[in-house]
Motif scaffolding. Structure first.
Motif, PDB file in Angstrom:
ATOM      1  N   ASN A 107      32.155-151.827  11.984  1.00  0.00           N
ATOM      2  CA  ASN A 107      31.493-151.172  10.855  1.00  0.00           C
ATOM      3  C   ASN A 107      30.772-152.162   9.951  1.00  0.00           C
ATOM      4  O   ASN A 107      29.881-151.779   9.180  1.00  0.00           O
ATOM      5  N   GLN A 108      31.138-153.434  10.038  1.00  0.00           N
ATOM      6  CA  GLN A 108      30.518-154.443   9.169  1.00  0.00           C
ATOM      7  C   GLN A 108      29.143-154.862   9.663  1.00  0.00           C
ATOM      8  O   GLN A 108      28.416-155.549   8.940  1.00  0.00           O
ATOM      9  N   SER A 110      25.635-153.309  11.002  1.00  0.00           N
ATOM     10  CA  SER A 110      24.899-152.051  11.169  1.00  0.00           C
ATOM     11  C   SER A 110      24.305-151.916  12.562  1.00  0.00           C
ATOM     12  O   SER A 110      24.268-150.820  13.128  1.00  0.00           O
ATOM     13  N   ARG A 113      27.362-150.786  14.529  1.00  0.00           N
ATOM     14  CA  ARG A 113      27.935-149.521  14.079  1.00  0.00           C
ATOM     15  C   ARG A 113      27.145-148.318  14.569  1.00  0.00           C
ATOM     16  O   ARG A 113      27.712-147.300  14.974  1.00  0.00           O
ATOM     17  N   ASP A 114      25.837-148.422  14.548  1.00  0.00           N
ATOM     18  CA  ASP A 114      24.991-147.283  14.910  1.00  0.00           C
ATOM     19  C   ASP A 114      25.029-146.972  16.409  1.00  0.00           C
ATOM     20  O   ASP A 114      24.560-145.908  16.829  1.00  0.00           O
TER      21      ASP A 114
END
Length: 400
Positions: A107-108, A110, A113-114
């Protein structure tokens, strides 16, 4: 005086009935019943992990363990082409602690995360509820003991799906990372021992006159001994053997998936390689963090056996490219656990510092020499890179 069957726990009574009907059980059948019997199996109705459970794992001890695993995943994804989706499949995720630490790291970033998603393979409906509460903050699967697939979203917004078996996890384009941490050691083994004539015979579970469980040695070759014992085993100077065909099938399944759609796998467990001279007599039980008689009060203790990494590598030698096994202490030090610890200590209070240092010492010094890490890659990958993946060659050395 004979013990009454009525005084035994339900699983013990069920095992006695099976033995009376079909004869002695193989250790493999005994493990399946004790660990995964729907009504009273060890993993099926209780939280067995953590300090308040029966045993504790590295992710429960130190957050750094999961953080380094997540960084390893991201590194391999980037090495192979980070423009594709990243799917992380964990086999036997326990309480969800490792998945939680991994998702926090994903999550840190981007760009990760995507494209990332989590896929958890768990046979125990009770543990699925614990995992969903931990990762998602709710329990929407409550009461759905017969689910085959369950979709949700983590508290950090990552898509997450649960499955009952690896076969149910669909293959998909992208890069899939498989993680099996303390998973293979709980799969059912067949256990063999040499008799007085030097012949391999299977160890079975029987009952005595008091209906207590006991080990017996088969008088004649069994189907498992005929199928599983090879010339390689005859050449070993050993009196005991443990063979886990289900672990071999799991590795074979992963290997096929890696070659169909790009990815890699990381296996961490108790175990030995083909060159190790340690005993192959490792079947044991743990209850309340102490070693326990595997045949006593079945269903009340965890059953485990060391993983034969050499056997797994030989099984898919022509399909996969392997690194390791390497001991956990070396793997984590090579990944820079000391550097990460130093960073966390800068902003920690005194109590946090004490916990961080003691946790790292435990997973390095206490557990580090006993656990092994091994990675798997598609067979073509050995021609792509000139260096070993991180962790399997020295990069950093821990300062602690």
């Amino acid at each position: 005086m004979f013990k009454s069957v009525q005084r035994l726990n339900p699983l013990h009574r069920q095992i006695i009935q099976r033995i009376n009907f079909n004869g002695p059980l193989t250790i493999a059948d005994y493990m399946k019943l004790v660990l995964t019997c729907p009504s009273s199996g060890f993993y099926m109705k209780q939280d067995v992990f953590g300090r308040s459970g029966h045993f504790i794992t590295s992710p429960e001890i130190s957050q750094i363990f999961g953080e380094l695993i997540a960084v390893w995943f991201i590194n391999e994804w980037q090495r192979f082409n980070s423009s594709r989706p990243l799917r992380i499949v964990e086999l036997g995720p326990g309480r969800g602690t490792l998945a939680s630490d991994i998702s926090r790291v994903l999550n840190q970033f981007s760009f990760v995360r995507d494209q990332a998603s989590l896929h958890l393979v768990e046979i125990s409906p009770h543990l699925v509820q614990i995992q969903e509460q931990h990762l998602c903050g709710n329990v929407s699967v409550l009461g759905k003991d017969n689910f085959t697939r369950h979709d949700s979203q983590t508290k950090l917004g990552l898509p997450i799906t649960w499955y009952r078996s690896l076969d149910q996890v669909p293959e998909a384009p992208g890069f899939t990372v498989y993680i099996a941490h303390e998973f293979l050691d709980a799969l059912p083994i067949h256990k063999f021992q040499k008799n007085e004539a030097g012949e391999w015979r299977e160890v079975l579970v029987d009952i005595n006159a008091n209906e207590e469980l006991r080990y017996v040695l088969s008088r004649h070759p069994t189907p498992a001994s005929k199928l599983l014992i090879t010339q390689n085993h005859h050449d070993l100077n050993l009196d005991h053997l443990e063979i886990c065909p289900e672990a071999a099938l799991v590795v074979e399944n992963i290997s096929k998936r890696l070659n169909n759609n790009d990815g890699c796998a990381l296996i961490c467990d108790y175990g030995y390689d083909e060159n190790d001279t340690k005993s192959r007599d490792t079947f044991r039980a743990f209850r309340d963090h102490n070693q326990w008689d595997p045949l006593k009060e079945p269903g009340s203790a965890d059953l485990t056996a060391d993983v034969d990494f050499g056997y797994l590598k030989r099984h898919v030698a022509d399909q996969s490219h392997f690194y390791g096994p390497i001991d956990q202490k070396s793997f984590l030090e090579n990944l820079g656990i000391g550097v990460r610890l130093a960073m966390l200590l800068k902003t920690a209070d005194e109590k946090q510092k004490e916990d961080l240092v003691s946790g790292v010492r435990m997973i390095l010094d206490d557990m580090g020499p006993r656990f092994k890490f091994m990675s798997m890659f598609p067979r073509y990958s050995k021609h792509l890179f000139k260096t070993d993946p991180p962790g399997f060659s020295s990069v950093y050395k821990s300062p602690i």
